[in-house]
Design a protein around this motif. Sequence first.
Motif, PDB file in Angstrom:
ATOM      1  N   LYS B  57       0.834  -1.190   0.000  1.00 17.44           N
ATOM      2  CA  LYS B  57       0.000   0.000   0.000  1.00 17.44           C
ATOM      3  C   LYS B  57       0.875   1.249   0.000  1.00 17.44           C
ATOM      4  N   GLU B  62      -6.780   3.307   0.339  1.00 12.61           N
ATOM      5  CA  GLU B  62      -8.175   2.987   0.664  1.00 12.61           C
ATOM      6  C   GLU B  62      -9.087   3.183  -0.543  1.00 12.61           C
ATOM      7  N   GLY B  63      -9.872   2.150  -0.844  1.00 11.03           N
ATOM      8  CA  GLY B  63     -10.800   2.215  -1.961  1.00 11.03           C
ATOM      9  C   GLY B  63     -10.212   1.752  -3.282  1.00 11.03           C
ATOM     10  N   GLN B  82     -14.106   3.909  -2.845  1.00 10.88           N
ATOM     11  CA  GLN B  82     -13.301   5.128  -3.007  1.00 10.88           C
ATOM     12  C   GLN B  82     -14.266   6.311  -3.067  1.00 10.88           C
TER      13      GLN B  82
END
Lengths: 112, 112
Positions: B57, B62-63, B82
């Motif tokens: 990551k 996120e998303g 997202q």
Amino acid sequence: GENVEQHPSTLSVQEGDSAVIKCTYSDSASNYFPWYKQELGKRPQLIIDIRSNVGEKKDQRIAVTLNKTAKHFSLHITETQPEDSAVYFCAASKKSDYKLSFGAGTTVTVRA
Amino acid sequence: DGGITQSPKYLFRKEGQNVTLSCEQNLNHDAMYWYRQDPGQGLRLIYYSQIVNDFQKGDIAEGYSVSREKKESFPLTVTSAQKNPTAFYLCASGLGVGTEAFFGQGTRLTVV
């Protein structure tokens, strides 16, 4: 993780003058510092880079300086020309990690 | 054309739909990256991969989701999780730590 801050966000210079963009980084383990130029509508491209064992590097009208103690590095463009108008990004990465973190960019406008 | 190709150049999707952005390189690079570019925010790292079947990551994962089943390919899926997916997405590849990253032409995603 690494945090790269870049200043100024915009820079307007008269053709022939110099332009200076400054970046700071947070991770003292960072050892590679490239600069990218992104012309309008185009992809970013590497213009110069410097490693932590070097304090300064020059390539014709552009130069980069690195101060490891202060954790900052700068891009210097001399004798600016209209084709230098673009967005410039600094970045940092470290030997142990492939992660390449960029600053927020500086929009440089060279006035004729 | 740099050996790294993103497709499509423009993509429109309805809110709530997942969408996958393609990134292919023929440069034999180990490292691949996905960045999101928004005005005034520079290049923010979403995910990166150092080798096939491995990825990490970035700062704004996120998303988003990725896969790295082949060395040449690193597709990015923008999921319905997202919150603000409309952006310009850039893929890059490189030989690894301390080396130049080569960028694709980008995909502009618009979610309506």
